[in-house]
Design a protein around this motif. Structure first.
Motif, mmCIF file in Angstrom:
data_model
loop_
_atom_site.group_PDB
_atom_site.id
_atom_site.type_symbol
_atom_site.label_atom_id
_atom_site.label_comp_id
_atom_site.label_asym_id
_atom_site.label_seq_id
_atom_site.Cartn_x
_atom_site.Cartn_y
_atom_site.Cartn_z
ATOM 1 N N UNK A 54 1.960 10.103 19.322
ATOM 2 C CA UNK A 54 2.404 8.824 19.888
ATOM 3 C C UNK A 54 2.685 7.813 18.770
ATOM 4 N N UNK A 55 1.787 7.735 17.792
ATOM 5 C CA UNK A 55 1.993 6.792 16.680
ATOM 6 C C UNK A 55 3.223 7.180 15.876
ATOM 7 N N UNK A 56 3.392 8.459 15.586
ATOM 8 C CA UNK A 56 4.567 8.901 14.819
ATOM 9 C C UNK A 56 5.848 8.543 15.558
ATOM 10 N N UNK A 57 5.862 8.704 16.866
ATOM 11 C CA UNK A 57 7.053 8.345 17.635
ATOM 12 C C UNK A 57 7.325 6.837 17.550
ATOM 13 N N UNK A 58 6.265 6.030 17.560
ATOM 14 C CA UNK A 58 6.414 4.574 17.425
ATOM 15 C C UNK A 58 6.862 4.201 16.011
ATOM 16 N N UNK A 59 6.365 4.913 15.007
ATOM 17 C CA UNK A 59 6.778 4.653 13.623
ATOM 18 C C UNK A 59 8.291 4.775 13.530
ATOM 19 N N UNK A 60 8.829 5.812 14.122
ATOM 20 C CA UNK A 60 10.273 6.040 14.073
ATOM 21 C C UNK A 60 11.031 4.896 14.733
ATOM 22 N N UNK A 61 10.486 4.356 15.832
ATOM 23 C CA UNK A 61 11.123 3.211 16.494
ATOM 24 C C UNK A 61 11.125 1.988 15.580
ATOM 25 N N UNK A 62 9.960 1.662 15.012
ATOM 26 C CA UNK A 62 9.825 0.447 14.206
ATOM 27 C C UNK A 62 10.464 0.567 12.832
ATOM 28 N N UNK A 63 10.453 1.740 12.260
ATOM 29 C CA UNK A 63 10.982 1.915 10.909
ATOM 30 C C UNK A 63 12.480 1.624 10.837
ATOM 31 N N UNK A 64 13.171 1.864 11.926
ATOM 32 C CA UNK A 64 14.620 1.695 11.915
ATOM 33 C C UNK A 64 15.091 0.337 12.418
ATOM 34 N N UNK A 65 14.161 -0.516 12.798
ATOM 35 C CA UNK A 65 14.537 -1.830 13.292
ATOM 36 C C UNK A 65 14.355 -2.882 12.210
ATOM 37 N N UNK A 108 0.805 -1.223 0.000
ATOM 38 C CA UNK A 108 0.000 0.000 0.000
ATOM 39 C C UNK A 108 0.841 1.278 0.000
ATOM 40 N N UNK A 109 2.155 1.116 -0.165
ATOM 41 C CA UNK A 109 3.068 2.254 -0.190
ATOM 42 C C UNK A 109 2.886 3.147 1.045
ATOM 43 N N UNK A 110 2.951 2.505 2.197
ATOM 44 C CA UNK A 110 2.836 3.214 3.471
ATOM 45 C C UNK A 110 4.211 3.311 4.131
ATOM 46 N N UNK A 111 4.390 4.276 5.013
ATOM 47 C CA UNK A 111 5.676 4.400 5.709
ATOM 48 C C UNK A 111 6.018 3.123 6.492
ATOM 49 N N UNK A 112 7.279 2.727 6.450
ATOM 50 C CA UNK A 112 7.742 1.572 7.230
ATOM 51 C C UNK A 112 7.481 1.811 8.709
ATOM 52 N N UNK A 113 6.922 0.806 9.356
ATOM 53 C CA UNK A 113 6.661 0.894 10.787
ATOM 54 C C UNK A 113 5.277 1.401 11.141
ATOM 55 N N UNK A 114 4.528 1.926 10.158
ATOM 56 C CA UNK A 114 3.221 2.516 10.453
ATOM 57 C C UNK A 114 2.240 1.502 11.034
#
Length: 184
Positions: free
Chosen positions: A144-155, A38-44
């Motif tokens: 809160x979700x954006x902060x979590x996206x950043x955590x998951x996107x880089x792992x 769906x071309x969504x940001x990684x970790x979303x």
């Protein structure tokens, strides 16, 4: 006796902390594939799953069901958009696909504005537009979700698996500690 009770309470709190936010490897892989589709940001998707249900696929809050806490009223519309004739909101894959279709639709409508997209996901479109018309650019939920996206996107998946293994090791160690304190 007081020391035993305090030790048990502390151990329970630590176990709850360790149990929170631990997606399994299959869920991580599934989320990544659906985000790509769906071309969504990684970790979303993982970020929303953690914030909405703490990775509990059986979660039910009012009319919001499943891993992604999708409102049952909107599910059929977005299931069709996802190409699904039948769906089960308590199935993690179905829940993520429907959420991804919804998020992609919002991302397109709101020109990629992640906060507006997340506000619409959480509050409904009317709620998000109402807040925006009153000058609200983001909400505690969207931040809160954006902060979590950043955590998951880089792992990477292997890193997430190691984090989960570490949490499990801590839990087993605490269980032994609790047993040792209780049965001394």
């Amino acid at each position: 006796m007081k020391k035993v009770v305090v030790t048990i309470v502390v151990c329970i709190l630590v176990v709850q902390f360790c149990m929170a936010a631990s997606p399994d490897t299959n869920l991580v892989l599934m989320a990544s594939e659906i985000e790509d589709k769906y071309d969504l940001p990684n970790g979303l998707l993982l970020a929303i799953a953690e914030v909405e249900s703490d990775f509990n696929a059986g979660c039910k809050t009012g009319k919001c069901w499943g891993l992604m806490q999708i409102h049952s009223t909107y599910a059929p519309e977005y299931a069709k958009l996802a190409g699904m004739d039948e769906f089960d909101l308590f199935d993690p894959e179905d829940s993520m696909n429907i959420a991804a279709a919804m998020l992609r639709d919002y991302m397109d409508r709101y020109e990629g504005d992640i906060h507006f997209t997340l506000m619409a996901y959480n509050l409904g479109e009317w709620g998000a537009r109402s807040r925006r018309s009153n000058g609200v650019q983001d909400t505690r939920y969207s931040r809160k979700v954006v902060s979590k996206i950043e955590e998951y996107a880089n792992l990477e998946t292997s890193t997430l698996a190691r984090v989960m293994e570490d949490k499990i090791t801590i839990m087993y160690g605490l269980r032994r500690t609790i047993q040792g304190v209780i049965f001394k």
